[in-house]
Design a protein around this motif. Structure first.
Motif, PDB file in Angstrom:
ATOM      1  N   LEU A   1      53.662  64.478  84.484  1.00  8.49           N
ATOM      2  CA  LEU A   1      54.512  63.312  84.214  1.00  8.49           C
ATOM      3  C   LEU A   1      53.690  62.072  83.856  1.00  8.49           C
TER       4      LEU A   1
ATOM      5  N   VAL B   1      54.352  71.759  86.820  1.00 15.05           N
ATOM      6  CA  VAL B   1      54.530  70.863  87.952  1.00 15.05           C
ATOM      7  C   VAL B   1      53.166  70.627  88.598  1.00 15.05           C
ATOM      8  N   GLU B   2      52.982  69.466  89.163  1.00 10.99           N
ATOM      9  CA  GLU B   2      51.726  69.132  89.828  1.00 10.99           C
ATOM     10  C   GLU B   2      51.547  69.993  91.084  1.00 10.99           C
ATOM     11  N   ARG B   3      50.293  70.327  91.381  1.00 10.27           N
ATOM     12  CA  ARG B   3      49.961  71.287  92.439  1.00 10.27           C
ATOM     13  C   ARG B   3      50.547  70.921  93.794  1.00 10.27           C
ATOM     14  N   ASN B   4      50.370  69.681  94.248  1.00 10.87           N
ATOM     15  CA  ASN B   4      50.872  69.295  95.578  1.00 10.87           C
ATOM     16  C   ASN B   4      52.389  69.370  95.657  1.00 10.87           C
ATOM     17  N   GLU B   5      53.047  68.980  94.552  1.00  6.62           N
ATOM     18  CA  GLU B   5      54.507  69.049  94.510  1.00  6.62           C
ATOM     19  C   GLU B   5      54.979  70.503  94.587  1.00  6.62           C
TER      20      GLU B   5
ATOM     21  N   TRP C   1      49.857  72.653  87.908  1.00  9.47           N
ATOM     22  CA  TRP C   1      48.831  71.847  87.238  1.00  9.47           C
ATOM     23  C   TRP C   1      47.909  71.137  88.211  1.00  9.47           C
TER      24      TRP C   1
ATOM     25  N   TYR D   1      46.781  68.144  87.642  1.00  4.94           N
ATOM     26  CA  TYR D   1      47.221  66.753  87.693  1.00  4.94           C
ATOM     27  C   TYR D   1      48.701  66.705  87.337  1.00  4.94           C
ATOM     28  N   ASP D   2      49.325  65.591  87.607  1.00  3.49           N
ATOM     29  CA  ASP D   2      50.766  65.459  87.412  1.00  3.49           C
ATOM     30  C   ASP D   2      51.079  65.324  85.918  1.00  3.49           C
TER      31      ASP D   2
ATOM     32  N   ARG E   1      48.993  56.614  90.220  1.00  5.39           N
ATOM     33  CA  ARG E   1      49.339  57.164  91.532  1.00  5.39           C
ATOM     34  C   ARG E   1      48.172  57.921  92.181  1.00  5.39           C
TER      35      ARG E   1
END
Length: 327
Positions: A284, A250-254, A279, A281-282, A163
């Motif tokens: 997941l 959780v990923e930074r943008n989320e 984080w 990076y993601d 992604r």
């Protein structure tokens, strides 16, 4: 155009104006078609010495193949050959130097073995010193998901799988190549190949792998669908008991999207019933197929905790992770 940059660079470095002539058509006819497809051939003179210049139409990817091709051309022409490209990765340049193969990167580096000339503009070419988060994801995925060999995927498929944009994957690959973790194979469909086995890769990567945690915040309500982190996750992979405070990642943008939508209760930077690791990076991307209890992957967990102030039991637990997933 590369030819113009080449002429100007040679003049700048060795003070000689060169004239490029296309290689004789009779000589070109003797070369395999694939050579003419991948390179443009010119001949010039440097200090009275004839030199054939192979201008690369694409990146130099396979050093073994390149060496064989140069041997074939030299066998036909008996003239020294220099490879010319707009950019050559650090690892490939190193192998060209080791094999005494002449090359020119206009504006950056010139190495002419027969003439004993080597010039490098260090201000324009700097080796990477850190790992991009996307590059770290590729290393950790390669170690944790050994059954899913990344060599089978083109750059385009890698971008879909992890992604990232294709530009993002290209930057990650260049980062790994510059640090000599991988080689890149193929022309149109490029693929990555890790150079070392898992234990050796880990030893080399330890100096570059970074803490995935960008920042930590707190909330009074347990976030839904976040992966467990910190001591919460350590319990799954080691003999440690879970901590008193639930932690998640959780990923930074989320995170920022949810924060903007006010989806957290009493979010702050100091204290709360639950802590949230934001984080780089993601998480997941690496945890799927590894965790059974909805936690972050063990190696990112190790990297997130190893430099914290930890007690002896926690240190032993982190060693368990490395012994289980690396050695």
């Amino acid at each position: 155009m590369l030819q113009k940059e080449l002429i100007e660079y040679i003049d700048e470095v060795i003070g000689q104006k060169v004239l490029l002539k296309e290689l004789n058509i009779e000589v070109l006819k003797q070369l395999p078609f694939v050579f003419k497809h991948n390179y443009e051939f010119y001949i010039t003179q440097l200090y009275g010495q004839k030199v054939i210049l192979m201008l690369v139409k694409d990146e130099i990817l396979n050093i073994t193949q390149l060496t064989k091709q140069i041997d074939i051309i030299h066998g036909i022409t008996e003239v020294p050959i220099a490879v010319v490209a707009e950019n050559i990765s650090f690892s490939v340049r190193k192998r060209l130097l080791e094999n005494k193969i002449s090359f020119i990167i206009p504006g950056k580096q010139l190495f002419l073995a027969p003439l004993l000339i080597h010039f490098q503009n260090f201000s324009n070419y700097k080796k990477a010193e850190t790992l991009l988060p996307s590059a770290q994801v590729l290393i950790l995925y390669h170690i944790l998901h050994r059954e899913d060999n990344l060599r089978q995927y083109s750059f385009r498929v890698l971008s879909e799988k992890f992604r990232y944009t294709q530009m993002g994957i290209t930057k990650a690959v260049k980062n790994l190549e510059d640090l000599e973790f991988i080689n890149v194979e193929g022309n149109k469909e490029k693929r990555i190949v890790f150079i070392d086995d898992i234990p050796e890769l880990w030893k080399k990567a330890e100096n570059y792998l970074v803490n995935p945690v960008f920042r930590v915040e707190y909330t009074d309500e347990k976030p839904e669908n976040f992966l467990g982190a910190g001591y919460t996750a350590l319990e799954e992979y080691t003999d440690m008991n879970p901590g008193n405070q639930y932690g998640c990642a959780v990923e930074r943008n989320e995170f920022y999207k949810m924060k903007k939508n006010k989806e957290f209760m009493n979010l702050n930077k100091e204290d709360g019933n639950y802590f949230i690791q934001v984080w780089k990076y993601d998480p997941l991307l690496l945890s799927e197929g590894i965790t059974k209890k909805n936690n972050v992957d063990p190696l990112s967990l190790y990297l997130s905790m190893k430099d914290n102030f930890i007690d002896e039991r926690t240190e032993m637990a982190l060693e368990q992770i490395i012994n289980k997933y690396i050695w």
